[in-house]
Design a protein around this motif. Sequence first.
Motif, PDB file in Angstrom:
ATOM      1  N   ARG A   1       0.930  -1.362   0.037  1.00  0.00           N
ATOM      2  CA  ARG A   1      -0.059  -0.116  -0.018  1.00  0.00           C
ATOM      3  C   ARG A   1       0.860   1.037   0.160  1.00  0.00           C
ATOM      4  O   ARG A   1       0.628   2.371  -0.777  1.00  0.00           O
ATOM      5  N   ASN A   2       1.945   1.360   0.742  1.00  0.00           N
ATOM      6  CA  ASN A   2       2.723   2.394   0.900  1.00  0.00           C
ATOM      7  C   ASN A   2       3.825   2.812  -0.376  1.00  0.00           C
ATOM      8  O   ASN A   2       4.502   3.564  -0.436  1.00  0.00           O
ATOM      9  N   ASP A   3       3.739   1.795  -1.390  1.00  0.00           N
ATOM     10  CA  ASP A   3       4.417   1.819  -2.546  1.00  0.00           C
ATOM     11  C   ASP A   3       3.641   2.101  -3.917  1.00  0.00           C
ATOM     12  O   ASP A   3       4.179   2.451  -4.849  1.00  0.00           O
ATOM     13  N   SER A   4       2.411   2.049  -3.640  1.00  0.00           N
ATOM     14  CA  SER A   4       1.642   2.114  -4.824  1.00  0.00           C
ATOM     15  C   SER A   4       1.329   3.446  -5.406  1.00  0.00           C
ATOM     16  O   SER A   4       0.965   3.477  -6.675  1.00  0.00           O
ATOM     17  N   GLY A   5       1.829   4.394  -4.819  1.00  0.00           N
ATOM     18  CA  GLY A   5       1.845   5.660  -5.509  1.00  0.00           C
ATOM     19  C   GLY A   5       2.888   5.986  -6.102  1.00  0.00           C
ATOM     20  O   GLY A   5       3.113   6.985  -6.611  1.00  0.00           O
ATOM     21  N   VAL A   6       4.072   5.292  -6.223  1.00  0.00           N
ATOM     22  CA  VAL A   6       5.154   5.580  -7.008  1.00  0.00           C
ATOM     23  C   VAL A   6       4.700   5.823  -8.551  1.00  0.00           C
ATOM     24  O   VAL A   6       3.946   5.104  -9.188  1.00  0.00           O
ATOM     25  N   ILE A   7       5.423   6.787  -9.145  1.00  0.00           N
ATOM     26  CA  ILE A   7       5.183   7.164 -10.663  1.00  0.00           C
ATOM     27  C   ILE A   7       6.000   6.165 -11.566  1.00  0.00           C
ATOM     28  O   ILE A   7       7.338   6.420 -11.428  1.00  0.00           O
ATOM     29  N   TYR A   8       5.453   5.729 -12.347  1.00  0.00           N
ATOM     30  CA  TYR A   8       6.130   4.604 -13.061  1.00  0.00           C
ATOM     31  C   TYR A   8       5.647   4.700 -14.716  1.00  0.00           C
ATOM     32  O   TYR A   8       4.390   4.618 -14.633  1.00  0.00           O
ATOM     33  N   GLN A   9       6.315   4.897 -15.625  1.00  0.00           N
ATOM     34  CA  GLN A   9       5.757   5.229 -17.071  1.00  0.00           C
ATOM     35  C   GLN A   9       4.929   6.266 -16.802  1.00  0.00           C
ATOM     36  O   GLN A   9       3.720   6.091 -17.398  1.00  0.00           O
ATOM     37  N   ASP A  10       5.258   7.480 -16.098  1.00  0.00           N
ATOM     38  CA  ASP A  10       4.065   8.475 -16.269  1.00  0.00           C
ATOM     39  C   ASP A  10       2.885   8.449 -15.510  1.00  0.00           C
ATOM     40  O   ASP A  10       1.874   9.465 -15.508  1.00  0.00           O
ATOM     41  N   SER A  11       2.637   7.316 -14.825  1.00  0.00           N
ATOM     42  CA  SER A  11       1.181   7.303 -14.139  1.00  0.00           C
ATOM     43  C   SER A  11       1.916   6.505 -12.722  1.00  0.00           C
ATOM     44  O   SER A  11       2.695   5.570 -12.764  1.00  0.00           O
ATOM     45  N   PRO A  12       0.889   6.749 -11.767  1.00  0.00           N
ATOM     46  CA  PRO A  12       0.865   5.962 -10.621  1.00  0.00           C
ATOM     47  C   PRO A  12       0.773   4.455 -10.830  1.00  0.00           C
ATOM     48  O   PRO A  12       0.066   3.759 -11.530  1.00  0.00           O
TER      49      PRO A  12
END
Length: 359
Positions: free
Chosen positions: A211-222
């Motif tokens: 849950r605490n990592d799901s907001g990482v931006i990857y390929q321009d989207s969360p």
Amino acid sequence: MGKITASNLAKAINNLPRNIDYTYINPKTSGKIFIEDVRSPEGPIHIRRWNPNKGETKKDAGVESISSEMLWRIANALSEGDPINVDRVFGGSYNTRSVLETLIAHTPEFYYCYPGRIKDVGGVTSIEKGHKHLLWLPNEPHENGRLCERNVEGMAVSEIPMQTITYDAITLPDSYVVDDIDIDVARRHIQMQIALYCIGFQLGYSTYIARNDSGVIYQDSPLIQHEGIIKNMNDETMLSGFPNAADSASLIDCIWFQNRHLMPAVMEVEHSTGVISGLDRMNRFRQYAGAIMTRYVIVAPDEDRDTVIEKINRPEFRDMDARYFPYSSVEELYSICKKRNLKGVTEQFLDCYMEKVVT
């Protein structure tokens, strides 16, 4: 197949006879090598080298270092029975690579050999005279301190380009980076989670990311918005019959689900953060979802293998039968998944990459 580590190599070199001068594998190289000391558990190794034919002496030779990084690069390249070209492993860098190659070849489990080299040019294939290779044969040791050539007549190697792993850009949310976590450690941790997600997606799995990592931006989207990412663990029907299981899994780094009724793996990525916390989280989840068959896996750097094995074998964790998934194996599988459209892969395929370490 066995696995060798930097500490295994350092220990083997430390066990070589001391107070003697070692000669290089190539008899045309007239230099000498002397081992000053070997630091446990995995280097560095300090040596002197000199060339008597040039009037050099051991006394005047400076002390040079073979780093732990060099030992790990060799260890990661080794597979039992498969010859490796040391120059190729190091890409021509490190000016003590031939010294390390020589010392390893003097240890009992290693031989030097000259397999043929497959050459493909314009559709014409030929077997050319090969270069010097190291060969690891742990079940056929020779006398310690000797150089032994292995006859590999009929063996040939095909030299494909060395593997390079590329990760797309990621942006860590401000809430992710806290004072006691280095930014590079945090980024490496996320890279491993993304690699696991990509592997799972290729194999047809849905992936839950902590849950605490799901907001990482990857390929321009969360990350949580990507296809195949589970947005809410409570939506997983196979956990609905196990009260508190979904909540206990909320901070586990990565969980794979398949077709809503299988769970191929529950994984904790431990990069310089200790292994116990990850084992505790998985063990707590197991207590709530014990009837669900799965693999419990610690994903960690190759150099942490000994620590991972020791922690997994603690009495409180042994019943988990946890696996060790080294970074090099994750990236090897990630590379295959990016380059090849794998289909029809069974769960047993994963077992080739995850090491069973409970003794």
